[in-house]
Design an enzyme around this catalytic site. Structure first.
Site, PDB file in Angstrom:
ATOM      1  CE  LYS A   5      -2.209  -0.323   3.856  1.00 40.18           C
ATOM      2  NZ  LYS A   5      -1.594  -1.190   4.690  1.00 40.18           N
ATOM      3  NE  ARG A  15      -4.087  -1.089  10.778  1.00 33.68           N
ATOM      4  CZ  ARG A  15      -3.094  -0.476  10.144  1.00 33.68           C
ATOM      5  NH1 ARG A  15      -3.276   0.713   9.634  1.00 33.68           N
ATOM      6  NH2 ARG A  15      -1.921  -1.063   9.997  1.00 33.68           N
TER       7      ARG A  15
END
Ligand code: AMP
Length: 232
Positions: free
Chosen positions: A26, A101
Site C-alpha cells: 500500500k 481499520r
C-alpha cells in the site's frame, strides 16, 4: 468539492481508501500515486511514527503500541485523520492508507466524508498471505527519502544503504520483526475483514491484483484510479 469530466459531467472529489494487509505494498503504491498524479497520500502509520509532541508520556504510549503491532484507539486515530485532512492540500481528492481499520473507524469516515462532501472509493490490494511475510520482514526504509527496499525482492545497490542517499543507513521497522509481523497479520485478518465487507456491501469496493513487480501493480492501480475520474 466537485470536479468536471472532459464531457462536462460534474463529480464529487474522492477519498480513496487503499486497503491491503501489512506488506501488500500500500505504502509503495500510494507514494507512486502521489508522485505521478499529485494526489495527497495520508498514511496513519507514517503519521504515528513521525508524531511530534512535547507530551513524552503520549509519545511513549504510541511508541509502545507501534512496537507491539496492536492498534491505537479509534478516537485518537480519527482525531489525527480529521485534523490532517482538513488542511488545504486535501480539499480535492486524497488517499487514505491504513485507515479505516475497524468498523467503528469506517463509520467515522462515513461522517467525515459527508462533512467534506466527498465520495468514498475503496480499493483492495489483493496479495496472497504466503507472499506477505517476506515482504514485511525483508523491508528496509531510507530514513531520508522514505524509499522502500526489500532484501529479498528489491535490494539496494549497496547492502544497508539507500541508492539515492549513500550515507543513509536503511532502517528496519521494529514492527517488521518476525514475531510482530505475525501479530499484525492476525490483527489485519480479524479487523479489516469487516471493513472490506462493509465497502463491498455498499458497492464501493474494487480490487487490484497485488502480485508482480511494483510497476506492474501500479499500472493496474492507476488504470482503476483513472477510471474513477480521480486526478489531482
Ligand atoms: P501501518 O504502517 O499502516 O502498518 O501501521 C503501523 C501501526 O500503526 C499499526 O500496527 C498500528 O499500531 C498503528 N495504526 C496505523 N493506522 C491505524 C489505525 N487506523 N487504527 C489503529 N492503529 C493504527
Amino acid at each position: 468539492m466537485v470536479g468536471e469530466t472532459e464531457h462536462g459531467f460534474m463529480f464529487m472529489a474522492k477519498i480513496i481508501v487503499l486497503i491491503g494487509a501489512p506488506g501488500a505494498g500500500k505504502g509503495t503504491q500510494a507514494r507512486l500515486l502521489e508522485s505521478n498524479l499529485g494526489i495527497p497520500h495520508i498514511s496513519t502509520g507514517d503519521m504515528l511514527r513521525d508524531i511530534q509532541t512535547t507530551d513524552t508520556k503520549l509519545k511513549r504510549e504510541i511508541k509502545a503500541i507501534l512496537a507491539s503491532g496492536e492498534l491505537v484507539s479509534d478516537n485518537t486515530i480519527f482525531r489525527m485523520v480529521k485534523e490532517r485532512t482538513s488542511r488545504e492540500d486535501c480539499q480535492g481528492n486524497y488517499i487514505l492508507d491504513g485507515f479505516p481499520r475497524t468498523p467503528i473507524q469506517a463509520k467515522m469516515l462515513e461522517e467525515l466524508s459527508k462533512e467534506q462532501s466527498k465520495e468514498i472509493s475503496a480499493i483492495l490490494l489483493d496479495v496472497p498471505s504466503e507472499n506477505l511475510e517476506k515482504r514485511l520482514t525483508g523491508r528496509r526504509i531510507c530514513p531520508i527519502c522514505g524509499e522502500i527496499y526489500n532484501i529479498y525482492y528489491k535490494a539496494p545497490k549497496f547492502e544497508r544503504y539507500c541508492d539515492m542517499h549513500p550515507h543513509a543507513e536503511l532502517s528496519h521497522r521494529s514492527d517488521d520483526a518476525e514475531e510482530k509481523v505475525k501479530v499484525r497479520l492476525e490483527k489485519f485478518k480479524e479487523t479489516t475483514k469487516s471493513v472490506l465487507a462493509y465497502y463491498e456491501r455498499s458497492g464501493r469496493l474494487q480490487r487490484v491484483k497485488g502480485v508482480g513487480t511494483p510497476n506492474k501493480i501500479y499500472e493496474r492501480l492507476e488504470r482503476l484510479v483513472a477510471a474513477n475520474n480521480v486526478t489531482a
